[in-house]
Design a protein around this motif. Structure first.
Motif, PDB file in Angstrom:
ATOM      1  N   SER A 194       0.781  -1.174   0.024  1.00 19.80           N
ATOM      2  CA  SER A 194      -0.198   0.162   0.176  1.00 19.80           C
ATOM      3  C   SER A 194       0.930   1.249   0.148  1.00 19.80           C
ATOM      4  O   SER A 194       0.599   2.085  -0.895  1.00 19.80           O
ATOM      5  N   HIS A 195       1.829   1.284   0.898  1.00 15.65           N
ATOM      6  CA  HIS A 195       2.897   2.412   0.855  1.00 15.65           C
ATOM      7  C   HIS A 195       4.244   1.942   1.239  1.00 15.65           C
ATOM      8  O   HIS A 195       4.419   0.667   1.787  1.00 15.65           O
ATOM      9  N   VAL A 196       4.985   2.715   0.557  1.00 17.57           N
ATOM     10  CA  VAL A 196       6.494   2.358   0.912  1.00 17.57           C
ATOM     11  C   VAL A 196       7.366   3.454   1.470  1.00 17.57           C
ATOM     12  O   VAL A 196       6.934   4.719   0.604  1.00 17.57           O
ATOM     13  N   ILE A 197       8.088   3.638   2.404  1.00 15.49           N
ATOM     14  CA  ILE A 197       8.831   4.699   2.747  1.00 15.49           C
ATOM     15  C   ILE A 197      10.239   4.110   2.531  1.00 15.49           C
ATOM     16  O   ILE A 197      10.841   3.195   3.072  1.00 15.49           O
ATOM     17  N   VAL A 198      10.982   5.246   2.074  1.00 15.81           N
ATOM     18  CA  VAL A 198      12.376   5.208   2.134  1.00 15.81           C
ATOM     19  C   VAL A 198      13.114   5.836   3.403  1.00 15.81           C
ATOM     20  O   VAL A 198      12.912   7.193   3.463  1.00 15.81           O
ATOM     21  N   LEU A 199      13.749   4.936   4.188  1.00 15.78           N
ATOM     22  CA  LEU A 199      14.419   6.069   5.228  1.00 15.78           C
ATOM     23  C   LEU A 199      15.739   6.400   4.815  1.00 15.78           C
ATOM     24  O   LEU A 199      16.543   5.543   4.505  1.00 15.78           O
TER      25      LEU A 199
END
Length: 217
Positions: A79-84
């Motif tokens: 659903s969502h992907v976050i790049v840290l």
């Protein structure tokens, strides 16, 4: 879900239901968890890139090719992907931004308190920059604190997640122009809901025994 149950029940999702989306109000809580994560001397050396559209996820998936292709579906179907991202250094601009924000938030009773905070934080920065010569690694450790906060927090919200170090950092850094901003991609996290293909969802959790993990004195 209480925090202990979440810790015991959460798992790293291996496959996502591409048709299910996380409600935005829940993701806002995940964003808030990331922003409020602890960090050494309140350094906050992070930046988070959020992909909540197919187009955004496709940009991140460019870094999951070749030897990292096993992570492509976990990015595209989530659903969502976050790049840290982690700061490469604690430059003057970031140090001053931190200090100004702390003042706006009412953390200093007077100028001496502000100066003391600034000196204390710079002391740690200089220690890692000139002593250990490991400032970039020190900053990365703070970002991993945010990662842990987000993973556990997501579990309490009933959201599945997958942390991923398996991606081509050079491709991702170039895709978003990170190095020019003094940043480097560090780890990805997909958020969503597991599909029937998520074999890890039904496996028992395995951890070393308390006797092997703790020493009580």
């Amino acid at each position: 879900m209480d925090i202990l149950s979440a810790a015991k029940e959460r798992h790293t999702a291996k496959a996502y239901d591409a048709q299910r989306r996380i409600p935005e109000e829940l993701m806002q809580k995940v964003y808030s968890l990331l922003r409020h994560s602890p960090s050494s001397v309140n350094s906050q050396p992070w930046h988070f890139i959020v992909a909540n559209t197919p187009e955004g996820r496709a940009r991140i998936a460019k870094a999951a090719q070749g030897g990292y292709s096993y992570n492509q579906a976990k990015i595209e179907d989530a659903s969502h992907v976050i790049v840290l991202c982690s700061r490469i250094d604690m430059d003057e601009a970031h140090l001053n931004n931190l200090l100004d924000q702390e003042e706006r938030d009412g953390r200093f009773k007077d100028a001496a308190a502000r100066a003391g905070q600034d000196a204390g934080r710079r002391g740690y920065v200089y220690q890692h920059r000139f002593g250990g010569k490991d400032v970039a690694q020190w900053l990365e450790k703070q970002v991993y604190l945010a990662l842990g906060t987000a993973l556990l927090g997501a579990a309490t919200l009933g959201i599945d997640a997958t942390p991923m170090e398996g991606f081509d950092q050079k491709i991702l850094d170039a895709e978003f122009g990170l190095n020019e901003q003094g940043l480097a991609s560090l780890v990805l996290v997909s958020f969503g809901y597991s599909s029937e293909k998520d074999f890890n969802a039904t496996l028992p959790k395995s951890r070393l025994s308390e006797e092997m993990t703790f020493t009580f004195i």
